[in-house]
Design a protein around this motif. Sequence first.
Motif, PDB file in Angstrom:
ATOM      1  N   ILE A  40      21.341  43.749  49.648  1.00  0.00           N
ATOM      2  CA  ILE A  40      21.964  44.584  50.719  1.00  0.00           C
ATOM      3  C   ILE A  40      23.422  43.968  50.811  1.00  0.00           C
ATOM      4  O   ILE A  40      23.292  42.907  51.410  1.00  0.00           O
ATOM      5  CB  ILE A  40      21.227  44.709  51.932  1.00  0.00           C
ATOM      6  N   GLY A  41      24.435  44.594  50.497  1.00  0.00           N
ATOM      7  CA  GLY A  41      25.744  43.817  50.945  1.00  0.00           C
ATOM      8  C   GLY A  41      27.082  45.051  50.626  1.00  0.00           C
ATOM      9  O   GLY A  41      26.775  45.751  49.621  1.00  0.00           O
ATOM     10  N   THR A  42      27.809  44.688  51.096  1.00  0.00           N
ATOM     11  CA  THR A  42      29.186  45.630  50.884  1.00  0.00           C
ATOM     12  C   THR A  42      29.860  45.473  49.449  1.00  0.00           C
ATOM     13  O   THR A  42      30.097  46.307  48.851  1.00  0.00           O
ATOM     14  CB  THR A  42      30.247  45.325  52.062  1.00  0.00           C
ATOM     15  N   ARG A  43      29.689  44.264  48.865  1.00  0.00           N
ATOM     16  CA  ARG A  43      30.265  43.913  47.725  1.00  0.00           C
ATOM     17  C   ARG A  43      29.152  43.149  46.808  1.00  0.00           C
ATOM     18  O   ARG A  43      28.397  42.368  47.429  1.00  0.00           O
ATOM     19  CB  ARG A  43      31.437  43.131  47.693  1.00  0.00           C
ATOM     20  N   PRO A  44      29.095  43.346  45.707  1.00  0.00           N
ATOM     21  CA  PRO A  44      28.149  42.732  44.848  1.00  0.00           C
ATOM     22  C   PRO A  44      28.735  41.432  44.349  1.00  0.00           C
ATOM     23  O   PRO A  44      30.002  41.164  44.347  1.00  0.00           O
ATOM     24  CB  PRO A  44      27.987  43.543  43.355  1.00  0.00           C
ATOM     25  N   PRO A  45      27.820  40.472  44.270  1.00  0.00           N
ATOM     26  CA  PRO A  45      28.366  39.168  43.987  1.00  0.00           C
ATOM     27  C   PRO A  45      29.074  39.252  42.743  1.00  0.00           C
ATOM     28  O   PRO A  45      28.674  39.915  41.616  1.00  0.00           O
ATOM     29  CB  PRO A  45      27.157  38.160  43.973  1.00  0.00           C
ATOM     30  N   PHE A  46      29.955  38.343  42.474  1.00  0.00           N
ATOM     31  CA  PHE A  46      30.519  38.135  41.328  1.00  0.00           C
ATOM     32  C   PHE A  46      29.629  37.918  40.216  1.00  0.00           C
ATOM     33  O   PHE A  46      28.768  36.976  40.156  1.00  0.00           O
ATOM     34  CB  PHE A  46      31.648  36.789  41.227  1.00  0.00           C
ATOM     35  N   GLY A  47      29.611  38.720  39.030  1.00  0.00           N
ATOM     36  CA  GLY A  47      28.831  38.585  37.985  1.00  0.00           C
ATOM     37  C   GLY A  47      27.995  39.790  37.765  1.00  0.00           C
ATOM     38  O   GLY A  47      27.229  39.895  36.799  1.00  0.00           O
ATOM     39  N   TYR A  48      27.856  40.723  38.875  1.00  0.00           N
ATOM     40  CA  TYR A  48      27.200  42.114  39.041  1.00  0.00           C
ATOM     41  C   TYR A  48      28.107  43.088  39.280  1.00  0.00           C
ATOM     42  O   TYR A  48      29.238  42.823  39.940  1.00  0.00           O
ATOM     43  CB  TYR A  48      26.020  41.866  40.007  1.00  0.00           C
ATOM     44  N   ILE A  49      27.611  44.355  39.061  1.00  0.00           N
ATOM     45  CA  ILE A  49      28.123  45.675  39.694  1.00  0.00           C
ATOM     46  C   ILE A  49      26.942  46.314  40.176  1.00  0.00           C
ATOM     47  O   ILE A  49      25.807  45.829  39.963  1.00  0.00           O
ATOM     48  CB  ILE A  49      28.636  46.291  38.668  1.00  0.00           C
TER      49      ILE A  49
END
Length: 527
Positions: free
Chosen positions: A157-166
Motif C-alpha cells: 500500500i503506497g502512493t508510489r511503487p518502490p524503484f524496481g517495480y510498477i
Amino acid sequence: MKRAIRYLRFSQLGQSNGSIERQELYTDQWLKFNDVKLVDTFIDRGKSAKTFDRPDFIKLQEFISKHYKVVDYLLVDQLDRFSRDAGEAMSMVKMLQRKYSIQVVSVTEGITFDYDTPGSFFRAGLQLLLAEEDNINRSIKIRGGLYTARAKEGRYIGTRPPFGYIKVGEQKDRKLVVEEKEAKIISFIYDAYLKDVPLYKIKEKAYQLGFKTKGNTAIERVLLNPVYVGMLKVQGYKDLPGGIFPAIHEPIIDITTWQMVQNKMKKPDKTRSVLDEEIPLRGILKCHCGNLLTGAASRGKSGKYFYYYKCKVPKHNNISAIKAHNQFLSVCELMSLPENMLLEVKTKCKNTLEDHIKSNKQKIIEKKKLVDDTQEKMFSLEEKWINNEISKETYERWHSNFNSSILSAKAAIERLSKNETNAFTILEKNLELLTDIRSVYLRADILQKREFVNLVFDSNLYYQEGTYRTPTMLNIFSHNHLKMSEKGCLFYKKKRDDSSIIPPSGVGENRTLVQTSNQRAFYAFIL
C-alpha cells in the motif's frame, strides 16, 4: 454593513468540486440572509484539518493581521472544515475574537462562536470535539485496514511503487510487478554492497545506470527495504504484532542475499572506504597472512608520490603498485584465450543460451496453465457467490487471492516472453574480447577491475614473496598457469599450500561450487 471572509477546504481530491461548490452555496446563502458583504475567500484543496499548517489558511491569517479592522466574521461551512483538533481550534477562534474582534461562524450548524456567551462556547466546543472523535475513528479504521492489507493479504500500500517495480491492476487488486530494467539496478546495488564497494561508488554507478531515487541515504534505504525480498514491513496495530510479513509480489533479491546484507548493515564500517584509480586492488588483494592489503601514496626524495600496497602486520608485504600492476597485466596476457579455445567457449555459451530460452518457453506453458486453472476457480467462486453458497467475506478473500495469482502469472509470462535472440548477437560481438584479457582489464573502470579480479580468483588472490598466488581460478583462464609460474607472476595451486595461510578451495583438485557459480557469472560479465 458587516463584512466577512470565508474559508473553504476539502481533504481529498475526490471531494474537490462538489465539496467546494456546496460550501460556497451555503456560505452565500448565509451572507445574503444576514446582509453581510463578502470581502475575500480562501480555499485549501486536498489538505487535512489535523493542523493549521495549510497554504491558504496561512494566507488567511496574514490577511486578518493586516485587514482585521474591515472584517467582522470568518465563515466556514462546518467547524470540521476549520479544524479537527478541538484544542487548537478553540484556541484559534478565541484568539481571533479576543485579538481581532472577528467571530467564527459555522453556517450549516448555525453557530456563531462567541467566547463571552457560555451557550455558544459550549456548542462550538461540542462540535469540534465531535469532529475530532470522527477523525480518530476514521484514523483507527484506516490503520486497521492498512494492517489487514499488508500483514494478512500481503499487499503493498503506497502512493508510489518502490524503484524496481510498477503497479498493475485496479484498486484493491492492484499489486507490484517487477520492472526488469530497474530490477537489474537493484540487483547491482545489493551485489556491489556485498563486494565491499563503497556506498558513494555504488550511488555514482547506480545513477549512471538509471537509478532515480534521490537523497543522501537513497542506497541505504534500498538495502534496508524488505520489499525487494518479497516482504513488507508492517507496524503493529492494537494487540496485533508488527514486523516483517510475506507479500504477494515477486522478489527481486533472494532471501540469502537479503540476510547477508542486513547482517552487514548492522555492523557498518566506521571508516569511509575510498576507491583510488592508482591502487584498484586495495581491499581485495590479500597478504599471505590473510589480511587485506591497504594502499597509499608515499612521497619520494624528489617530491614525487609513489603508490604501495601494504599489510597492516609489520614486515609483511609492502609492494610497489607499479610492480604489482605490471605483474598482474602479465597474468592477464597469459589468461587470454587462443582461437581454438574461443570456438569451444562460443559453442558452450550458445548451448547455454539455447537451454535458457527453451526453459523459458516451458515456464511460459506452465504459467499459462496456471492462469487458465485459476480463472476456472474464479468462475466457480463467482457461481457459488451468485447462488448464495458462500459468504461475502469468503468470496472477497478468495477472489483477491485468485486475482493476485493471475496478475503475477501474467506478469511472469510477459517477462519470460521477451525476445532473447539478441543475446546471440551480443555473444558474437563480445567473445572476441577473451583473446585479449589485458586490454579488457585496462579499459575497465575501477569497479569493473575489482569485479573482474573477484570473479576470476573467487576473492582468493594473495601476494607472497614477490608474486601473486591463488588456490582458486576460473578454469577457462588457467590454461597457461604453468607459464605464469615460470614467469614468476602467478602461482596457481588447486590444493591447499598451508591451511594457516590460504583457505581451502576443495579437494582432489576439484573446483568448488562457488567457483563453478562464478564461472557462469563471468560469462554474464563478459556478455
